[in-house]
Design a protein around this motif. Structure first.
Motif, PDB file in Angstrom:
ATOM      1  N   PRO A  72       2.977  -6.383  13.370  1.00  0.00           N
ATOM      2  CA  PRO A  72       3.266  -7.007  12.147  1.00  0.00           C
ATOM      3  C   PRO A  72       2.726  -8.378  12.070  1.00  0.00           C
ATOM      4  N   VAL A  73       2.039  -8.689  10.769  1.00  0.00           N
ATOM      5  CA  VAL A  73       1.411  -9.912  10.520  1.00  0.00           C
ATOM      6  C   VAL A  73       2.330 -10.470   9.188  1.00  0.00           C
ATOM      7  N   ILE A  74       2.773 -11.763   9.522  1.00  0.00           N
ATOM      8  CA  ILE A  74       3.408 -12.775   8.615  1.00  0.00           C
ATOM      9  C   ILE A  74       2.373 -13.836   8.222  1.00  0.00           C
ATOM     10  N   VAL A  75       2.023 -13.999   7.041  1.00  0.00           N
ATOM     11  CA  VAL A  75       1.182 -14.923   6.523  1.00  0.00           C
ATOM     12  C   VAL A  75       1.562 -15.885   5.687  1.00  0.00           C
ATOM     13  N   ASP A  76       1.565 -17.175   6.094  1.00  0.00           N
ATOM     14  CA  ASP A  76       1.871 -18.303   5.453  1.00  0.00           C
ATOM     15  C   ASP A  76       0.723 -18.573   4.282  1.00  0.00           C
ATOM     16  N   ALA A  77       0.884 -18.028   2.879  1.00  0.00           N
ATOM     17  CA  ALA A  77      -0.283 -18.433   2.149  1.00  0.00           C
ATOM     18  C   ALA A  77       0.308 -19.219   1.005  1.00  0.00           C
ATOM     19  N   LEU A  87       2.862 -11.537  14.725  1.00  0.00           N
ATOM     20  CA  LEU A  87       2.244 -12.540  14.417  1.00  0.00           C
ATOM     21  C   LEU A  87       2.274 -13.436  13.382  1.00  0.00           C
ATOM     22  N   PHE A  88       2.418 -14.509  13.617  1.00  0.00           N
ATOM     23  CA  PHE A  88       2.456 -15.465  12.311  1.00  0.00           C
ATOM     24  C   PHE A  88       1.236 -16.346  12.153  1.00  0.00           C
ATOM     25  N   ILE A  89       0.746 -16.432  11.038  1.00  0.00           N
ATOM     26  CA  ILE A  89      -0.511 -17.149  10.833  1.00  0.00           C
ATOM     27  C   ILE A  89      -0.524 -17.876   9.288  1.00  0.00           C
ATOM     28  N   LEU A 140       4.529 -14.529  18.206  1.00  0.00           N
ATOM     29  CA  LEU A 140       3.588 -15.373  18.477  1.00  0.00           C
ATOM     30  C   LEU A 140       3.167 -16.218  17.104  1.00  0.00           C
ATOM     31  N   PHE A 141       2.991 -17.356  17.469  1.00  0.00           N
ATOM     32  CA  PHE A 141       2.214 -18.345  16.330  1.00  0.00           C
ATOM     33  C   PHE A 141       0.955 -18.701  16.699  1.00  0.00           C
ATOM     34  N   ALA A 190      -5.522  -9.685  10.614  1.00  0.00           N
ATOM     35  CA  ALA A 190      -4.882  -8.631  10.391  1.00  0.00           C
ATOM     36  C   ALA A 190      -5.348  -7.421  11.153  1.00  0.00           C
ATOM     37  N   GLU A 191      -6.503  -7.151  10.957  1.00  0.00           N
ATOM     38  CA  GLU A 191      -7.224  -6.296  11.785  1.00  0.00           C
ATOM     39  C   GLU A 191      -7.124  -6.088  13.105  1.00  0.00           C
ATOM     40  N   THR A 192      -7.311  -7.159  13.812  1.00  0.00           N
ATOM     41  CA  THR A 192      -6.990  -7.541  15.137  1.00  0.00           C
ATOM     42  C   THR A 192      -5.398  -7.027  15.691  1.00  0.00           C
ATOM     43  N   ALA A 193      -4.610  -7.709  14.653  1.00  0.00           N
ATOM     44  CA  ALA A 193      -3.151  -7.433  15.113  1.00  0.00           C
ATOM     45  C   ALA A 193      -2.817  -5.866  14.990  1.00  0.00           C
TER      46      ALA A 193
END
Lengths: 363, 363
Positions: free
Chosen positions: A159-164, A131-133, A81-82, A150-153
């Protein structure tokens, strides 16, 4: 000093002492001096990523590290999911589609932040592998609440992948504590270095996913990069951008000696200062104030003035570069970057120049 | 001046005036000044590649451009031939295997050049979609005859992909005239620039192949990169290593103002000088002299001395870095790079240091 000032989403200004290092003879990357340098950088990166995991340095811009996260963790047909709020979220989605992932776009609209309730509804029913965010969407000047996302996921073990890319080192992100699985950033934004490097870290769970991935990767093979980082004499599998590594080591030293909390606080002040100022001169912020980025401010262009006229005026009269909107926001907003190496003086000059431009150009 | 001298396969020495530019504030990559810079670099690259086709600049080391050639031109199961003579040829083969190509290895052995008769026998019976070949194999100090190899492949209409990572700009390679379909090189060898960029050009035929390729690529999508290069205001799809582009523009200006033929001639002289010198001091070249590289010399380590002792002696006493063998040649050879920005003085110092090391270390 009439040098051009970059108040852009990146490349951002590089401090003189970092430039000086970038102008030195590059080291050879299989030498003791390089191993020491790279060890030092790797340690700095862990502190900035707030992780006990390894942080890998890739010779590529942020998009390369985004692709690395897709190619290393997934296989064809994986459902992901994006949660997107602008240009860079959509780019990430495009990468996943090209690699044949079963990628679903949850688009919150350009100018909005991710709505956590909507996100949770999706996540709880979706059986997603990740999840990508985006933490800070430079195209719209909006910051997502990554801790909450991240808490929600986390409730559904996704797993959460963050574009920072534009945010790490500028606003809080605690990879380990918040349970983020992948964090991606680059050298030319909050890291105050020249462009050419990206940085990526994976959680233990993400490394587990990497074991199962069947997508092709070679240059961006993170397992190989990790192996290099974990050596007693750490190195990279291929010749890295040594000069930029030398520069990034110095820049991250500076960032850490300023203290990350102080940097975050300064960015908060800068964000608030810009928002107050533009209100004072009768301009409007593009997003709602409560989700506005402290790293880059997107401002609506008044109806009777053109965005490019404002940008050109500020460039020609004051030698300051701000930018316009991308894609569907072209002509509709202007963007002032205030991340990385920005002084109070630079910011004030920029705001004064903006005020002057708006006054002069109003019909 | 007691600065370290790099006589390595790369990164090689960067001239002071190029370093000075690398130490300047990076430009923003969506500005008129960048478009002009990049136009100039692109023009220089065409001259060095000797092609009328576009040359794409990637923010990645040479391995990234090698991967780009595989991911952009082929599809899973495509039958291709790798004529290999050392480490870098094998790396290219590994990339193809990872992408699922039906890659065949025609290994001529470390220290040999490609035997054109053997190659022709293979090509005429093989129905290959492409031949991959290394021009200058830095792991063994051997140069292949690319003109002849391309002629041979041309008889059977087989496209030729040349890894010229360590050779372009140092020894002759005429992409268009010789009928080479892909040429790959990078910033940190003969191009006298810091590492971090690679350059790749495709023939019309190769672009035709790219139309049919189904392999995934995003960051290394050459069609997108070509579109950027072909714009009236040329740019790159993602933030490039702007500082390195600024440096490479200056370095390629220097290369072209020296004159490529003069550079080739100087490299020939350097190669011969090294070979004559080592014979004089009783050492042996690793490959046959007729196939020896003019860019890097691989020298057999005398039986009673260790390679690392020689390398360390030269580094500690003279602050000159030469390198040892890679992989199966570790401990068996030492390598002196003499490509790119190498002066007569640097070369002489290195040879004298080698002589001294061998005399001192002999048991």
């Amino acid at each position: 000093m009439n040098k051009k000032i970059l108040m852009t989403p990146g490349p951002t200004m590089v401090p003189e002492e970092v430039l000086e290092i970038n102008g030195r003879q590059p080291m050879h990357h299989r030498t003791q001096e390089f191993y020491e340098l790279f060890s030092g950088l790797n340690l700095n990166l862990k502190k900035i990523f707030k992780t006990k995991m390894e942080v890998m340095t890739l010779t590529a811009s942020g998009t390369g590290a985004m692709e690395a996260s897709v190619a290393n963790l997934f296989s064809k047909g994986d459902k992901v999911l994006f949660a997107t709020i602008g240009h860079f979220g959509e780019r990430f989605y495009d990468i996943a589609k090209i690699y044949g992932l079963d990628a679903e776009l949850l688009d919150f609209g350009w100018g909005n932040a991710v709505d956590l309730n909507v996100l949770e509804d999706k996540l709880k029913d979706g059986d997603y592998k990740a999840l990508f965010i985006t933490q800070n969407e430079t195209s719209t000047g909006v910051t997502n609440d990554i801790k909450a996302a991240a808490e929600t996921a986390g409730k559904y073990s996704i797993p959460v992948i963050v574009d920072a890319v534009s945010s790490l080192g500028g606003i809080p992100l605690e990879m380990d504590k918040w349970g983020v699985d992948v964090v991606i950033t680059c050298s030319q934004k909050c890291f105050m270095s020249p462009p050419g490097l990206s940085f990526i870290s994976l959680s233990e769970r993400a490394w587990g996913m990497a074991e199962k991935s069947t997508l092709p990767k070679y240059y961006f093979d993170l397992k190989k990069a990790r192996k290099g980082v974990m050596k007693e004499k750490p190195d990279t599998p291929y010749t890295p951008a040594v000069s930029t590594i030398m520069a990034a080591k110095r820049a991250t030293d500076m960032l850490l000696s300023l203290g990350l909390d102080n940097v975050y606080k300064r960015q908060e002040d800068f964000g608030k200062k810009v928002r107050d100022y533009i209100k004072d001169i009768g301009l409007q912020l593009f997003p709602e104030e409560c989700i506005a980025s402290n790293l880059i401010s997107a401002i609506k262009v008044p109806e009777d003035i053109s965005a490019s006229d404002i940008i050109n005026y500020i460039l020609e009269k004051h030698n300051i570069l701000i930018t316009g909107g991308q894609g569907r926001l072209k002509g509709k907003i202007i963007r002032i970057g205030h991340m990385g190496y920005v002084t109070e003086e630079m910011l004030e000059k920029t705001l004064n120049a903006l005020k002057e431009a708006v006054l002069k150009l109003k019909k």
